[in-house]
Design a protein around this motif. Sequence first.
Motif, PDB file in Angstrom:
ATOM      1  N   SER A  82      49.510  47.320  98.727  1.00 13.73           N
ATOM      2  CA  SER A  82      48.300  47.252  99.541  1.00 13.73           C
ATOM      3  C   SER A  82      48.516  47.912 100.891  1.00 13.73           C
ATOM      4  O   SER A  82      49.648  48.037 101.371  1.00 13.73           O
ATOM      5  CB  SER A  82      47.860  45.795  99.739  1.00 13.73           C
ATOM      6  N   PHE A  83      47.391  48.320 101.491  1.00  7.12           N
ATOM      7  CA  PHE A  83      47.379  48.879 102.836  1.00  7.12           C
ATOM      8  C   PHE A  83      46.351  48.105 103.662  1.00  7.12           C
ATOM      9  O   PHE A  83      45.279  47.754 103.157  1.00  7.12           O
ATOM     10  CB  PHE A  83      47.010  50.364 102.820  1.00  7.12           C
ATOM     11  N   THR A  84      46.686  47.867 104.943  1.00  2.93           N
ATOM     12  CA  THR A  84      45.787  47.105 105.813  1.00  2.93           C
ATOM     13  C   THR A  84      45.655  47.797 107.155  1.00  2.93           C
ATOM     14  O   THR A  84      46.636  48.288 107.722  1.00  2.93           O
ATOM     15  CB  THR A  84      46.316  45.674 106.038  1.00  2.93           C
ATOM     16  N   MET A  85      44.430  47.823 107.652  1.00  2.87           N
ATOM     17  CA  MET A  85      44.155  48.299 109.009  1.00  2.87           C
ATOM     18  C   MET A  85      43.422  47.203 109.768  1.00  2.87           C
ATOM     19  O   MET A  85      42.353  46.759 109.363  1.00  2.87           O
ATOM     20  CB  MET A  85      43.290  49.558 108.994  1.00  2.87           C
ATOM     21  N   ASP A  86      44.009  46.734 110.869  1.00  2.88           N
ATOM     22  CA  ASP A  86      43.343  45.805 111.778  1.00  2.88           C
ATOM     23  C   ASP A  86      42.928  46.605 112.998  1.00  2.88           C
ATOM     24  O   ASP A  86      43.771  47.061 113.770  1.00  2.88           O
ATOM     25  CB  ASP A  86      44.291  44.667 112.168  1.00  2.88           C
ATOM     26  N   PRO A  87      41.609  46.795 113.217  1.00  2.10           N
ATOM     27  CA  PRO A  87      41.152  47.689 114.289  1.00  2.10           C
ATOM     28  C   PRO A  87      41.387  47.160 115.695  1.00  2.10           C
ATOM     29  O   PRO A  87      41.287  47.908 116.663  1.00  2.10           O
ATOM     30  CB  PRO A  87      39.654  47.844 114.007  1.00  2.10           C
ATOM     31  N   ILE A  97      40.795  45.373 107.435  1.00  2.69           N
ATOM     32  CA  ILE A  97      40.432  45.902 106.119  1.00  2.69           C
ATOM     33  C   ILE A  97      41.699  46.064 105.293  1.00  2.69           C
ATOM     34  O   ILE A  97      42.658  46.705 105.731  1.00  2.69           O
ATOM     35  CB  ILE A  97      39.721  47.254 106.250  1.00  2.69           C
ATOM     36  N   THR A  98      41.708  45.494 104.104  1.00  9.15           N
ATOM     37  CA  THR A  98      42.838  45.627 103.180  1.00  9.15           C
ATOM     38  C   THR A  98      42.349  46.259 101.892  1.00  9.15           C
ATOM     39  O   THR A  98      41.317  45.858 101.347  1.00  9.15           O
ATOM     40  CB  THR A  98      43.476  44.261 102.879  1.00  9.15           C
ATOM     41  N   ASP A 103      43.986  51.867  94.283  1.00  8.67           N
ATOM     42  CA  ASP A 103      42.597  52.319  94.298  1.00  8.67           C
ATOM     43  C   ASP A 103      42.320  53.362  95.359  1.00  8.67           C
ATOM     44  O   ASP A 103      41.566  54.307  95.139  1.00  8.67           O
ATOM     45  CB  ASP A 103      41.659  51.126  94.508  1.00  8.67           C
ATOM     46  N   GLN A 104      42.889  53.189  96.545  1.00  9.18           N
ATOM     47  CA  GLN A 104      42.649  54.138  97.632  1.00  9.18           C
ATOM     48  C   GLN A 104      43.782  54.075  98.641  1.00  9.18           C
ATOM     49  O   GLN A 104      44.518  53.090  98.702  1.00  9.18           O
ATOM     50  CB  GLN A 104      41.314  53.849  98.329  1.00  9.18           C
ATOM     51  N   ALA A 105      43.892  55.167  99.411  1.00 13.01           N
ATOM     52  CA  ALA A 105      44.970  55.255 100.394  1.00 13.01           C
ATOM     53  C   ALA A 105      44.449  55.531 101.794  1.00 13.01           C
ATOM     54  O   ALA A 105      45.240  55.564 102.739  1.00 13.01           O
ATOM     55  CB  ALA A 105      45.961  56.347  99.993  1.00 13.01           C
ATOM     56  N   GLU A 106      43.156  55.720 101.941  1.00 15.79           N
ATOM     57  CA  GLU A 106      42.590  55.999 103.256  1.00 15.79           C
ATOM     58  C   GLU A 106      41.648  54.875 103.669  1.00 15.79           C
ATOM     59  O   GLU A 106      40.817  54.430 102.881  1.00 15.79           O
ATOM     60  CB  GLU A 106      41.840  57.333 103.263  1.00 15.79           C
ATOM     61  N   ILE A 107      41.787  54.445 104.920  1.00 12.49           N
ATOM     62  CA  ILE A 107      40.915  53.399 105.468  1.00 12.49           C
ATOM     63  C   ILE A 107      40.204  53.979 106.678  1.00 12.49           C
ATOM     64  O   ILE A 107      40.838  54.526 107.587  1.00 12.49           O
ATOM     65  CB  ILE A 107      41.718  52.154 105.873  1.00 12.49           C
ATOM     66  N   SER A 108      38.872  53.842 106.698  1.00 10.31           N
ATOM     67  CA  SER A 108      38.060  54.280 107.828  1.00 10.31           C
ATOM     68  C   SER A 108      37.381  53.072 108.455  1.00 10.31           C
ATOM     69  O   SER A 108      37.025  52.118 107.756  1.00 10.31           O
ATOM     70  CB  SER A 108      37.003  55.301 107.385  1.00 10.31           C
ATOM     71  N   TYR A 109      37.187  53.159 109.771  1.00 11.41           N
ATOM     72  CA  TYR A 109      36.549  52.054 110.494  1.00 11.41           C
ATOM     73  C   TYR A 109      35.687  52.632 111.600  1.00 11.41           C
ATOM     74  O   TYR A 109      36.080  53.590 112.281  1.00 11.41           O
ATOM     75  CB  TYR A 109      37.591  51.116 111.089  1.00 11.41           C
ATOM     76  N   GLU A 110      34.491  52.044 111.782  1.00 10.80           N
ATOM     77  CA  GLU A 110      33.579  52.511 112.821  1.00 10.80           C
ATOM     78  C   GLU A 110      33.583  51.526 113.998  1.00 10.80           C
ATOM     79  O   GLU A 110      33.231  50.360 113.842  1.00 10.80           O
ATOM     80  CB  GLU A 110      32.157  52.654 112.282  1.00 10.80           C
ATOM     81  N   THR A 118      44.381  48.215 120.175  1.00 15.73           N
ATOM     82  CA  THR A 118      45.647  48.360 119.467  1.00 15.73           C
ATOM     83  C   THR A 118      45.397  48.172 117.986  1.00 15.73           C
ATOM     84  O   THR A 118      45.065  47.076 117.527  1.00 15.73           O
ATOM     85  CB  THR A 118      46.681  47.329 119.959  1.00 15.73           C
ATOM     86  N   VAL A 119      45.541  49.247 117.239  1.00 14.11           N
ATOM     87  CA  VAL A 119      45.344  49.218 115.789  1.00 14.11           C
ATOM     88  C   VAL A 119      46.664  48.856 115.130  1.00 14.11           C
ATOM     89  O   VAL A 119      47.705  49.451 115.434  1.00 14.11           O
ATOM     90  CB  VAL A 119      44.862  50.592 115.276  1.00 14.11           C
ATOM     91  N   THR A 120      46.627  47.865 114.244  1.00 13.27           N
ATOM     92  CA  THR A 120      47.821  47.471 113.493  1.00 13.27           C
ATOM     93  C   THR A 120      47.686  47.973 112.064  1.00 13.27           C
ATOM     94  O   THR A 120      46.758  47.602 111.342  1.00 13.27           O
ATOM     95  CB  THR A 120      47.999  45.943 113.487  1.00 13.27           C
ATOM     96  N   LEU A 121      48.610  48.836 111.656  1.00 10.61           N
ATOM     97  CA  LEU A 121      48.643  49.396 110.301  1.00 10.61           C
ATOM     98  C   LEU A 121      49.783  48.745 109.532  1.00 10.61           C
ATOM     99  O   LEU A 121      50.926  48.737 110.002  1.00 10.61           O
ATOM    100  CB  LEU A 121      48.824  50.913 110.354  1.00 10.61           C
ATOM    101  N   THR A 122      49.481  48.206 108.359  1.00 10.73           N
ATOM    102  CA  THR A 122      50.483  47.496 107.560  1.00 10.73           C
ATOM    103  C   THR A 122      50.451  48.008 106.125  1.00 10.73           C
ATOM    104  O   THR A 122      49.369  48.199 105.550  1.00 10.73           O
ATOM    105  CB  THR A 122      50.223  45.984 107.564  1.00 10.73           C
ATOM    106  N   ALA A 123      51.615  48.211 105.576  1.00 13.51           N
ATOM    107  CA  ALA A 123      51.747  48.604 104.171  1.00 13.51           C
ATOM    108  C   ALA A 123      52.705  47.639 103.480  1.00 13.51           C
ATOM    109  O   ALA A 123      53.766  47.310 104.024  1.00 13.51           O
ATOM    110  CB  ALA A 123      52.257  50.038 104.055  1.00 13.51           C
ATOM    111  N   THR A 124      52.339  47.177 102.280  1.00 10.22           N
ATOM    112  CA  THR A 124      53.137  46.198 101.544  1.00 10.22           C
ATOM    113  C   THR A 124      53.419  46.734 100.145  1.00 10.22           C
ATOM    114  O   THR A 124      52.499  47.235  99.468  1.00 10.22           O
ATOM    115  CB  THR A 124      52.393  44.858 101.430  1.00 10.22           C
ATOM    116  N   ASP A 125      54.694  46.628  99.725  1.00 14.32           N
ATOM    117  CA  ASP A 125      55.030  47.110  98.382  1.00 14.32           C
ATOM    118  C   ASP A 125      54.940  45.974  97.359  1.00 14.32           C
ATOM    119  O   ASP A 125      54.605  44.831  97.692  1.00 14.32           O
ATOM    120  CB  ASP A 125      56.409  47.778  98.370  1.00 14.32           C
TER     121      ASP A 125
END
Length: 272
Positions: A82-87, A97-98, A103-110, A118-125
């Motif tokens: 999974s991939f997560t973006m905390d705006p 957003i997780t 399914d997808q690798a790009e996260i967009s936020y408005e 401070t955007v926190t980007l997290t990736a989990t294997d």
Amino acid sequence: MGTNTTGLVAVLSMLMLTALSGCLGTDEDDAGADLVRMNVHYDDTSGTILERVQNGQTLTLDGVSLSFDFARVTSKAGNMKSFTMDPGDDDEGSNAITVNANDQAEISYEYLTHGLFTVTLTATDEQNNSGTALVTVRIDKQIEWTQTNTNEPSTMVLDTSPDCDCPVPNTIALNSTITNRNDIVPPSTPVTVTWTLYDAADATRASHSEQVGEGQSADWSHRESNINSGEWRIEVEQGQSEEENLDISHEVRVLYSALESEPNPLETPTDA
């Protein structure tokens, strides 16, 4: 003497074993710390929200959309889960957003509010190993505020409070135009108009007056620093007993210091 020496050697030996044991334990604990390689790409880390207000009604609000590409994030322990973006534009991470990495690798936020986020980007294997990266984004705001055909100018309210736990804006930039409408019915008279900028503590920060003839316009431009957080306001007043109809146009920009992270775009190979 011999007994004391033997005791000292024993104590030193125990301290060395303890120290080695602690080091080995730390190495074991940190064994998975670098498994996930956070190779995230993003083209932009700043933008400007545009809000249009006419006669007291918000017509449009154009936010700033930023995208983060996790496609090249990898883990030594296996596939990504999974991939997560905390705006960073709320207190509890409720806007995070997780997505499923399959399914997808790009996260967009408005972004619809201004601030230095401070955007926190997290990736989990798939083994639940995680990697994290922090990115600072700068979101300024521009407001186009108009009032037409009025002899009772309204107050423009401007909230300088950022929507994050971050510094307040660095500057407010104001460009304003007031037009004395060319009324059909005489007499034709000039009007004295006065702009006043008040801060969140109700203190006058700047003021400017001009006389505007029938069918003519007057402009005022001003930049203000040392911003305090809260509701600022811009007021326009006509001279005493003057009731000419006016068109008022304020363009106000809320600007932050340029402290955003550098973009990290995906480099495209050039043809040899």
